[in-house]
Scaffold this motif. Structure first.
Motif, PDB file in Angstrom:
ATOM      1  N   ARG A  66     -23.685 108.504  25.432  1.00 49.91           N
ATOM      2  CA  ARG A  66     -23.134 109.835  25.146  1.00 49.91           C
ATOM      3  C   ARG A  66     -23.142 110.677  26.413  1.00 49.91           C
ATOM      4  N   ILE A  67     -22.358 111.725  26.356  1.00 56.17           N
ATOM      5  CA  ILE A  67     -22.281 112.629  27.497  1.00 56.17           C
ATOM      6  C   ILE A  67     -23.527 113.502  27.508  1.00 56.17           C
ATOM      7  N   VAL A  68     -24.213 113.518  28.654  1.00 58.98           N
ATOM      8  CA  VAL A  68     -25.469 114.250  28.747  1.00 58.98           C
ATOM      9  C   VAL A  68     -25.252 115.729  28.410  1.00 58.98           C
ATOM     10  N   GLU A  69     -24.196 116.271  28.971  1.00 61.64           N
ATOM     11  CA  GLU A  69     -23.996 117.712  28.897  1.00 61.64           C
ATOM     12  C   GLU A  69     -23.878 118.241  27.469  1.00 61.64           C
ATOM     13  N   ASP A  70     -23.053 117.567  26.655  1.00 58.70           N
ATOM     14  CA  ASP A  70     -22.835 118.109  25.307  1.00 58.70           C
ATOM     15  C   ASP A  70     -23.157 117.131  24.186  1.00 58.70           C
ATOM     16  N   GLY A  71     -23.674 115.958  24.560  1.00 53.54           N
ATOM     17  CA  GLY A  71     -24.125 115.016  23.542  1.00 53.54           C
ATOM     18  C   GLY A  71     -23.022 114.241  22.832  1.00 53.54           C
ATOM     19  N   LYS A 101     -20.785 111.474  21.645  1.00 54.92           N
ATOM     20  CA  LYS A 101     -20.915 110.018  21.709  1.00 54.92           C
ATOM     21  C   LYS A 101     -19.591 109.409  22.134  1.00 54.92           C
ATOM     22  N   ILE A 102     -19.609 108.544  23.145  1.00 61.98           N
ATOM     23  CA  ILE A 102     -18.369 107.925  23.619  1.00 61.98           C
ATOM     24  C   ILE A 102     -18.387 106.419  23.325  1.00 61.98           C
ATOM     25  N   LEU A 103     -19.439 105.741  23.748  1.00 63.38           N
ATOM     26  CA  LEU A 103     -19.530 104.310  23.454  1.00 63.38           C
ATOM     27  C   LEU A 103     -20.448 104.117  22.252  1.00 63.38           C
ATOM     28  N   GLY A 136      -6.701  99.476  25.637  1.00 65.70           N
ATOM     29  CA  GLY A 136      -7.121 100.347  24.545  1.00 65.70           C
ATOM     30  C   GLY A 136      -6.492 101.706  24.677  1.00 65.70           C
ATOM     31  N   PRO A 137      -6.419 102.430  23.571  1.00 69.26           N
ATOM     32  CA  PRO A 137      -5.747 103.728  23.566  1.00 69.26           C
ATOM     33  C   PRO A 137      -6.402 104.727  24.520  1.00 69.26           C
ATOM     34  N   ASN A 138      -5.675 105.754  24.881  1.00 64.27           N
ATOM     35  CA  ASN A 138      -6.210 106.851  25.682  1.00 64.27           C
ATOM     36  C   ASN A 138      -7.448 107.415  25.009  1.00 64.27           C
ATOM     37  N   GLY A 139      -8.453 107.663  25.790  1.00 66.90           N
ATOM     38  CA  GLY A 139      -9.658 108.294  25.261  1.00 66.90           C
ATOM     39  C   GLY A 139     -10.583 107.358  24.515  1.00 66.90           C
ATOM     40  N   SER A 140     -10.322 106.045  24.563  1.00 68.41           N
ATOM     41  CA  SER A 140     -11.168 105.125  23.794  1.00 68.41           C
ATOM     42  C   SER A 140     -12.495 104.832  24.502  1.00 68.41           C
ATOM     43  N   GLY A 141     -12.583 105.144  25.790  1.00 67.21           N
ATOM     44  CA  GLY A 141     -13.868 104.969  26.481  1.00 67.21           C
ATOM     45  C   GLY A 141     -13.823 103.976  27.632  1.00 67.21           C
ATOM     46  N   LYS A 142     -12.650 103.596  28.083  1.00 73.39           N
ATOM     47  CA  LYS A 142     -12.537 102.580  29.138  1.00 73.39           C
ATOM     48  C   LYS A 142     -13.107 103.088  30.475  1.00 73.39           C
ATOM     49  N   SER A 143     -12.656 104.286  30.854  1.00 74.64           N
ATOM     50  CA  SER A 143     -13.173 104.832  32.116  1.00 74.64           C
ATOM     51  C   SER A 143     -14.662 105.141  32.002  1.00 74.64           C
ATOM     52  N   THR A 144     -15.057 105.617  30.834  1.00 73.75           N
ATOM     53  CA  THR A 144     -16.478 105.887  30.614  1.00 73.75           C
ATOM     54  C   THR A 144     -17.297 104.627  30.868  1.00 73.75           C
ATOM     55  N   LEU A 145     -16.834 103.516  30.310  1.00 74.02           N
ATOM     56  CA  LEU A 145     -17.526 102.248  30.519  1.00 74.02           C
ATOM     57  C   LEU A 145     -17.614 101.925  32.023  1.00 74.02           C
ATOM     58  N   ASP A 189     -23.583 111.223  34.452  1.00 71.06           N
ATOM     59  CA  ASP A 189     -23.121 112.162  33.429  1.00 71.06           C
ATOM     60  C   ASP A 189     -23.370 111.619  32.024  1.00 71.06           C
ATOM     61  N   TYR A 190     -23.750 110.350  31.940  1.00 67.03           N
ATOM     62  CA  TYR A 190     -23.871 109.696  30.633  1.00 67.03           C
ATOM     63  C   TYR A 190     -25.305 109.259  30.390  1.00 67.03           C
ATOM     64  N   GLU A 191     -25.653 109.290  29.126  1.00 71.63           N
ATOM     65  CA  GLU A 191     -26.986 108.857  28.740  1.00 71.63           C
ATOM     66  C   GLU A 191     -26.836 107.629  27.843  1.00 71.63           C
ATOM     67  N   PHE A 219     -11.463 103.408  41.343  1.00 72.93           N
ATOM     68  CA  PHE A 219     -11.376 104.577  40.476  1.00 72.93           C
ATOM     69  C   PHE A 219      -9.970 104.788  39.915  1.00 72.93           C
ATOM     70  N   GLN A 220      -9.925 105.230  38.651  1.00 75.26           N
ATOM     71  CA  GLN A 220      -8.639 105.611  38.073  1.00 75.26           C
ATOM     72  C   GLN A 220      -8.051 106.791  38.855  1.00 75.26           C
ATOM     73  N   TYR A 221      -8.939 107.725  39.225  1.00 75.52           N
ATOM     74  CA  TYR A 221      -8.512 108.868  40.036  1.00 75.52           C
ATOM     75  C   TYR A 221      -9.374 108.945  41.297  1.00 75.52           C
ATOM     76  N   THR A 277      -6.235  98.293  31.966  1.00 74.85           N
ATOM     77  CA  THR A 277      -4.815  98.651  32.134  1.00 74.85           C
ATOM     78  C   THR A 277      -4.166  98.941  30.793  1.00 74.85           C
ATOM     79  N   HIS A 278      -3.065  99.630  30.856  1.00 73.53           N
ATOM     80  CA  HIS A 278      -2.278  99.872  29.653  1.00 73.53           C
ATOM     81  C   HIS A 278      -1.080  98.936  29.574  1.00 73.53           C
ATOM     82  N   TYR A 279      -0.779  98.233  30.683  1.00 70.69           N
ATOM     83  CA  TYR A 279       0.515  97.550  30.739  1.00 70.69           C
ATOM     84  C   TYR A 279       0.441  96.066  31.050  1.00 70.69           C
TER      85      TYR A 279
HETATM   86  N1  LIG Z   1     -17.704 114.329  31.226  1.00 68.29           N
HETATM   87  C1  LIG Z   1     -17.037 114.409  30.075  1.00 68.29           C
HETATM   88  N2  LIG Z   1     -17.063 115.552  29.361  1.00 68.29           N
HETATM   89  C2  LIG Z   1     -16.415 115.646  28.188  1.00 68.29           C
HETATM   90  N3  LIG Z   1     -15.726 114.646  27.640  1.00 68.29           N
HETATM   91  C3  LIG Z   1     -15.666 113.500  28.298  1.00 68.29           C
HETATM   92  C4  LIG Z   1     -16.309 113.303  29.551  1.00 68.29           C
HETATM   93  N4  LIG Z   1     -16.078 112.054  29.960  1.00 68.29           N
HETATM   94  C5  LIG Z   1     -15.330 111.492  29.016  1.00 68.29           C
HETATM   95  N5  LIG Z   1     -15.078 112.339  28.013  1.00 68.29           N
HETATM   96  C6  LIG Z   1     -14.310 112.060  26.798  1.00 68.29           C
HETATM   97  O1  LIG Z   1     -14.648 110.761  26.436  1.00 68.29           O
HETATM   98  C7  LIG Z   1     -13.525 110.111  25.874  1.00 68.29           C
HETATM   99  C8  LIG Z   1     -13.302 108.791  26.605  1.00 68.29           C
HETATM  100  O2  LIG Z   1     -12.796 109.072  27.882  1.00 68.29           O
HETATM  101  P1  LIG Z   1     -12.371 107.918  28.894  1.00 68.29           P
HETATM  102  O3  LIG Z   1     -11.962 108.594  30.144  1.00 68.29           O
HETATM  103  O4  LIG Z   1     -13.447 106.931  28.967  1.00 68.29           O
HETATM  104  O5  LIG Z   1     -11.097 107.314  28.176  1.00 68.29           O
HETATM  105  P2  LIG Z   1     -10.129 106.145  28.652  1.00 68.29           P
HETATM  106  O6  LIG Z   1     -10.253 105.074  27.655  1.00 68.29           O
HETATM  107  O7  LIG Z   1     -10.394 105.792  30.044  1.00 68.29           O
HETATM  108  O8  LIG Z   1      -8.713 106.858  28.522  1.00 68.29           O
HETATM  109  P3  LIG Z   1      -7.381 106.716  29.414  1.00 68.29           P
HETATM  110  O9  LIG Z   1      -6.664 105.526  28.920  1.00 68.29           O
HETATM  111  O10 LIG Z   1      -6.624 107.959  29.081  1.00 68.29           O
HETATM  112  O11 LIG Z   1      -7.777 106.634  30.840  1.00 68.29           O
HETATM  113  C9  LIG Z   1     -12.378 111.073  25.994  1.00 68.29           C
HETATM  114  O12 LIG Z   1     -12.213 111.677  24.755  1.00 68.29           O
HETATM  115  C10 LIG Z   1     -12.827 112.045  27.025  1.00 68.29           C
HETATM  116  O13 LIG Z   1     -12.264 113.305  26.819  1.00 68.29           O
END
Ligand SMILES: Nc1ncnc2c1ncn2[C@@H]1O[C@H](COP(=O)(O)OP(=O)(O)OP(=O)(O)O)[C@@H](O)[C@H]1O
Ligand SMILES: [Mg+2]
Lengths: 253, 432
Positions: free
Chosen positions: A12-17, A19-21, A38-47, A56-58, A88-90, A206-208
């Motif tokens: 989960r995100i430390v700052e606001d708790g 849950k992402i994974l 996986g869809p946007n926002g599913s947690g790929k970059s988080t992983l 930033d993650y706990e 990095f994605q960005y 990747t998405h593609y």
């Molecule tokens: N530091 C953060 N603060 C708040 N929300 C966050 C933070 N990091 C990630 N999130 C949220 O966690 C979810 C997963 O984000 P993540 O970037 O892992 O998605 P993704 O699968 O990589 O998406 P995309 O395909 O768009 O790159 C999103 O809803 C994102 O808004």
């Protein structure tokens, strides 16, 4: 041999708790190329950030083992020195730090950490020139501050240049294909393929399908709402390309 | 209530007056100089050292911070002066003009090109008497009262001097003392040259430096002025650079402050000639329990002039920094373009920095941009560097260096810029 083993990972995100994974399982063998889709926002970059060590993650549950070691016990720079690389994605712009200076510091820090001899200036320049040429990167670009004012595609290429120079064992590519033109996609894919070897693993986010046409994966995993909900071989990516995520997500629910 | 009569002197103030009484007759200069010194000490008696109630000293309460005062340093033997100089690295290829403990040593000067006429200020006529003796100008008051020597220098009309002219201020000895030098420098019409003003001194010994330099740039003159302040760790440094810019002249000032315990560096520029330009780039580093105050006053008094100032500061440990930047644009000074930026990194919980930009604009067709930022290092940048295998400490230093050294990029003397980078690195390395 398993290079990366992720078991029941909850984060989960430390700052606001938030849950992402939520119980993510994934294992990648040495020599394997694994694709994560996986869809946007599913947690790929988080992983990918969690693997690299961003604080930033706990982690609330589960484990990550990298080459038999507990990855979560390692410092960020230790992970890099142990061969983990995240493209990095960005990629970030860092004003004032000349790219060459950064590359050299990174390479020598890793060498020092591993107890290897540091590169001399001529050795370093020679290496950079060779790899930059392969990726069609202009040396003048590397005189500028790191990523500052680089175009989107140039930044991605610069990430792959870093990867080629650092020769990691586990490469995580987070949407490296986005922002690349058709020719660059080919050049970058060739760069990644050149690194494929039995003792190296690649995780491609990747998405593609078009990237996977160039970098053909051994396995494909679908990440949705913080879990891997389906795994398969390269045909799974083709299926997703045709049908989208809806069926699979529904089936997993 | 009359503040002046009710104010009790501090120990330092009492000592300063007492020291003056004992040394007045032995200080150099003709009758005019003596009269100027008398005026200065009268001003000191009247105003005392400034408190935070004096606006220009609001963030540096000199009366409170300057705890002690010392006798003017005696002129060391040549051998001792030479030894003191040798203790520091000096860039080669520089015309080095040594001022040790406030005394100029022409005997230790290598060859000086014909284009430069330089002599001890004491030999010149009534050289000490410029500058205000108001309550907000204690640096000039102290320096006028106590200056023992300095340089009088002229760079001849139309001449280009390729070597940097280095004013090497060194403090040495085993006794706390005050070193006060005063320089008057004229860069004549069309001349082009570069100066460096460096201040170094012993660690572990409390001493005071006062330094006033008056610099005039003639029509079309071009100059670079580099200040490197690396006083000893217990030193008080009160420095002032007063500049008058002539028509079509160009001046760039680079300043690096790494030393001293209590530091006030003032740069006052009167932009008096049309189409002149001024660039100031400053790096100020406050660590330990040091207090570093940089105060600049720019007066744009004529139309069509440009000034640009960028300061990069780092405060850490219990260090405290101050930047006050005043820009005054006179009513007739149309088309003034004055930009000022002050960016600070705060790296510890106990450090501090105060930034005060102050614009007084009486003309209507002007560009005046100013900005001040105070921040910690960017976490995401740190993460990126660490993710490439660079340990946290090193990554931090890399970012701090980038932040500071970026503003030296414009300097066209690469060797000199590198030397400044080395001074910054030395400061950073000392706190790993
Ligand atoms: N530091 C953060 N603060 C708040 N929300 C966050 C933070 N990091 C990630 N999130 C949220 O966690 C979810 C997963 O984000 P993540 O970037 O892992 O998605 P993704 O699968 O990589 O998406 P995309 O395909 O768009 O790159 C999103 O809803 C994102 O808004
Ligand atoms: Mg993403």
């Amino acid at each position: 041999m398993k290079m990366l083993e992720i078991k029941n990972l909850h984060a989960r995100i430390v700052e606001d708790g938030t849950k992402i994974l939520r119980g993510l399982n994934l294992s990648v063998k040495a020599g394997e190329v694994a694709a994560i889709m996986g869809p946007n926002g599913s947690g790929k970059s988080t992983l990918s950030y969690i693997l690299a060590g961003k604080d930033d993650y706990e982690i609330t549950e589960g484990s990550i083992t990298y080459n038999g070691q507990n990855l979560l016990d390692m410092e960020i720079h230790e992970r890099a020195a142990a061969g983990l690389f995240l493209a990095f994605q960005y990629p970030l712009e860092i004003p004032g730090v000349p790219t060459m200076n950064f590359l050299r510091t990174a390479m020598n820090s890793q060498r020092k950490f591993r107890g290897e001899k540091e590169l001399t200036t001529p050795e370093f320049i020679k290496l950079v020139k060779a790899e930059a040429a392969k990726l069609k990167i202009d040396m003048n670009m590397l005189k500028r501050p790191l990523n500052v004012g680089f175009s989107g595609g140039e930044k991605k290429r610069a990430e792959i240049l870093q990867m080629a120079l650092l020769e990691p064992k586990l490469c995580i590519l987070d949407e490296t294909d986005s922002g690349l033109d058709i020719d660059a996609l080919k050049v970058v894919s060739e760069g990644v393929n050149a690194l494929r070897s039995p003792d190296r693993a690649v995780v491609v986010i990747t998405h593609y399908q078009r990237l996977l046409d160039h970098i053909v994966p051994d396995s494909v995993h679908v990440l949705s709402k913080g879990q891997i909900i389906k795994s398969g071989d390269k045909s799974l990516a083709l299926e997703l390309e045709k049908k989208g995520y809806a069926d699979i997500i529904e089936a997993a629910a | 209530m009359n503040m002046h009569t009710t104010r009790a002197n501090t120990e330092a103030e009492t000592k300063l007056v007492d020291i003056y009484d004992r040394f007045a007759t032995s200080l150099p200069g003709d009758d005019k100089v003596s009269a100027a010194r008398e005026d200065a000490i009268a001003a000191l008696k009247e105003f005392g050292l400034p408190t935070r109630r004096v606006e220009a000293w609001h963030y540096t309460d000199l009366r409170n911070l300057m705890r002690d005062a010392y006798e003017p340093a005696a002129k060391p033997e040549i051998a001792e002066a030479e030894k003191a100089l040798d203790a520091y690295d000096w860039l080669s290829g520089i015309i080095r003009l040594p001022i040790v403990n406030g005394h100029y040593f022409p005997e230790l000067v290598s060859e000086v090109p014909e284009a430069i006429i330089v002599s001890s200020l004491c030999e010149g006529e009534s050289a000490f008497i410029d500058g205000s003796l108001e309550a907000d100008n204690p640096i000039n008051i102290l320096n006028t009262a106590f200056a023992t020597d300095g340089l009088s220098m002229i760079v001849d009309e139309g001449e280009t001097v390729n070597e940097t002219i280095g004013i090497a201020n060194v403090f040495t000895g085993d006794k706390s003392a005050m070193a006060s030098a005063r320089n008057n420098i004229v860069v004549c019409d069309g001349a082009s040259c570069a100066f460096s003003e460096r201040h170094v001194g012993l660690n572990g010994l409390a001493y005071t430096t006062t330094s006033v330099t008056n610099l005039w740039l003639g029509v079309g003159a071009k100059a670079r002025w580099v200040i490197v302040q690396e006083e000893g760790d217990l030193a008080t440094h009160l420095g002032q650079l007063n500049v008058t810019l002539g028509e079509n002249s160009e001046l760039e000032i680079y300043m690096v402050n790494t030393g001293g315990k209590l530091v006030r560096r003032e740069i006052n520029v009167v932009v008096a000639g049309e189409n002149s330009s001024l660039n100031i780039r400053g790096v100020n580093l406050a660590g330990n329990e040091n207090h570093i105050d940089v105060t600049t006053v720019l007066e744009h008094n004529v139309p069509n002039t440009v000034s640009s100032q960028i300061y990069r500061n780092v405060a850490t440990e219990r260090g405290n920094g101050v930047f006050q930047g005043q820009i005054r644009v006179a009513q007739i000074a149309q088309k003034t373009d004055a930009a000022m930026a002050c960016n600070t990194l705060l790296l510890s919980d106990d450090c501090g920095f105060s930034a005060k930009p102050e614009l007084e604009i009486f003309a209507d067709d002007v560009l005046c941009a100013h900005g001040a930022t105070i921040a910690d290092l960017e976490e995401s940048h740190l993460f990126y560097l660490q993710a490439r295998g660079i340990p946290e400490n090193e990554a931090r230093n890399l970012l701090i260096k980038a932040f500071l050294e970026e503003i030296l990029d414009d300097m066209d003397d690469e060797k000199f810029a590198e030397a400044l980078v080395c001074r910054i690195d030395a400061w950073l390395d000392a706190r790993k």
